[in-house]
Design an enzyme around this catalytic site. Structure first.
Site, mmCIF file in Angstrom:
data_model
loop_
_atom_site.group_PDB
_atom_site.id
_atom_site.type_symbol
_atom_site.label_atom_id
_atom_site.label_comp_id
_atom_site.label_asym_id
_atom_site.label_seq_id
_atom_site.Cartn_x
_atom_site.Cartn_y
_atom_site.Cartn_z
ATOM 1 N N TYR A 111 14.892 30.416 6.840
ATOM 2 C CA TYR A 111 13.792 31.243 7.335
ATOM 3 C C TYR A 111 13.794 31.388 8.856
ATOM 4 O O TYR A 111 13.999 30.415 9.586
ATOM 5 C CB TYR A 111 12.452 30.640 6.911
ATOM 6 C CG TYR A 111 12.186 30.683 5.431
ATOM 7 C CD1 TYR A 111 12.196 31.887 4.741
ATOM 8 C CD2 TYR A 111 11.927 29.524 4.724
ATOM 9 C CE1 TYR A 111 11.944 31.935 3.368
ATOM 10 C CE2 TYR A 111 11.666 29.552 3.364
ATOM 11 C CZ TYR A 111 11.677 30.760 2.695
ATOM 12 O OH TYR A 111 11.427 30.792 1.349
ATOM 13 N N LYS B 109 0.842 -1.201 0.000
ATOM 14 C CA LYS B 109 0.000 0.000 0.000
ATOM 15 C C LYS B 109 0.871 1.242 0.000
ATOM 16 O O LYS B 109 2.074 1.185 0.292
ATOM 17 C CB LYS B 109 -0.913 0.007 1.226
ATOM 18 C CG LYS B 109 -0.174 0.107 2.560
ATOM 19 C CD LYS B 109 -1.150 0.158 3.722
ATOM 20 C CE LYS B 109 -0.380 0.272 5.042
ATOM 21 N NZ LYS B 109 -1.299 0.408 6.197
#
Length: 378
Positions: free
Chosen positions: A270, A38
């Site tokens: 940042y 999956k």
């Protein structure tokens, strides 16, 4: 892909996948093995890993969604495939026609799969899921008699064949947790009831990766191994991959995009959450949270550059992050290993999970489609 990408790429070792499947089969010698593929095989590539797992003796493949199962069939994958996460109006008929085993947890799902089977003119393969205590998908014990009775009736009319009864652990990654034995007992009771009512399953299964490694009494006819197939430990408490006889299949690598010297007191990325103490060398790794690098690991995620493990300096940005090399030198284009195999001295998915306060499952699964996969051992 013939050429290795230069920005960032995930190197997938299919020989490691095969070796892990063989090692897991040795842990459950009397049971078959379902390789769970999956979520694009936990980020490793569903089609390539499905084939590798089958080559190593996996007798079943498991997916969450029907679209995942149908994609494997469309690519030519044969053998048993099971999928378990359904919603109303799903591609029931397509799954029936593709000979996919469909998990059923409630009457509504049984009704939809019966209708699809009639429309297809075929008998649907279904597996009944018991909620033995996880409290997620699956049928509650109080509703089990109704579901089993309806499934047996549907089997008598020829619309379905009940091929399996299964459940899932809540705490198998915590050996000794009291819920484990309670769930095993509940599963045995619900299985016994289904069999008494006429269900003759091909497979009975409950063990995930952790239970496959630690709980032989839970192996029944089939074990469902997900993360361990890809060589990542289901939980640090169970041991490292090497201690469990597994080898990580994914190595996430990048090429340095810039190397430069900056003075003391220079802010990095940042918010300037990292400021250099002295003159130093910064290296730019061209991968960020758009590629699956967790922003929560800002300031702590480990990266191997120039034979040494460094750490993310400042915040992880959307497409890039920085590492501080101190007084060491590097060149543009040098390799940065974001995670890989501890046996090679590389940071691991588990290291990143701890840095980001999450689990290793999320680290490998979140590596996005923007990151090319390069397959070894194909």
């Amino acid at each position: 892909m013939n050429e290795t990408p230069t920005r960032v790429y995930a190197e997938i070792d299919l020989d490691a996948v095969r070796g892990n499947v063989r090692a897991l089969r040795e842990r459950a010698p009397r049971a078959g093995l379902m390789a769970v593929v999956k979520a694009d095989a936990y980020g490793h590539g569903a089609l390539a890993c499905a084939k590798a797992a089958q080559e190593a003796g996996a007798t079943w493949l498991g997916t969450a969604t029907p679209d995942e199962a149908l994609a494997l069939r469309a690519a030519g994958v044969e053998g048993r495939i099971m999928c378990w996460l359904w919603t109303p109006g799903g591609p029931w008929r397509e799954a029936v026609e593709a000979d996919v085993d469909i998990s059923v947890s409630g009457i509504w799902a049984l009704d939809e799969v019966r209708e699809a089977a009639r429309a297809a003119g075929r008998t649907a393969r279904i597996q009944l899921k018991a909620d033995t205590g996880l409290g997620r998908n699956g049928c509650q014990p109080g509703d089990w008699a109704e579901l089993v009775g309806a499934a047996v009736a549907a089997q008598a009319e020829g619309t379905v064949n009940v091929t399996g009864v299964w459940s899932h652990f809540a705490c198998a990654d915590e050996p000794g947790h009291p819920s484990i034995q309670l769930q095993l007992s509940a599963f045995r009771d619900m299985l016994a009831y289904a069999q008494k009512e006429g269900v003759e399953p091909e497979v009975r299964h409950m063990a995930n990766s952790a239970a496959t490694l630690t709980l032989p009494e839970s192996h029944f006819d089939l074990v469902r191994t997900g993360l361990a197939v890809y060589g990542v430990s289901p939980a640090p408490e169970l041991g490292t991959p090497a201690q469990l006889g597994l080898k990580p299949a994914m190595a996430l690598k990048a090429s340095l995009a810039l190397v430069k010297t900056v003075p003391a007191g220079h802010g990095v990325s940042y918010g300037h959450h990292y400021v250099t103490d002295d003159e130093t060398t910064l290296a730019l790794v061209p991968a960020g949270y758009a590629d699956g690098i967790p922003r929560h690991a800002s300031g702590s995620g480990p990266v191997l550059v120039g034979g040494k493990v460094r750490h993310v300096a400042g915040r992880v940005a959307m497409d890039q992050f920085v590492v501080d090399l101190g007084g060491d030198r590097a060149r543009v284009g040098d390799e940065a290993v974001i995670f890989g195999d501890a046996e090679r001295g590389e940071p691991t998915a588990e290291d990143w999970a701890q840095a980001a306060h999450t689990i290793a499952y999320e680290i490998v699964t979140r590596i996005g489609a923007r990151v090319p996969r390069v397959y070894l051992g194909a």
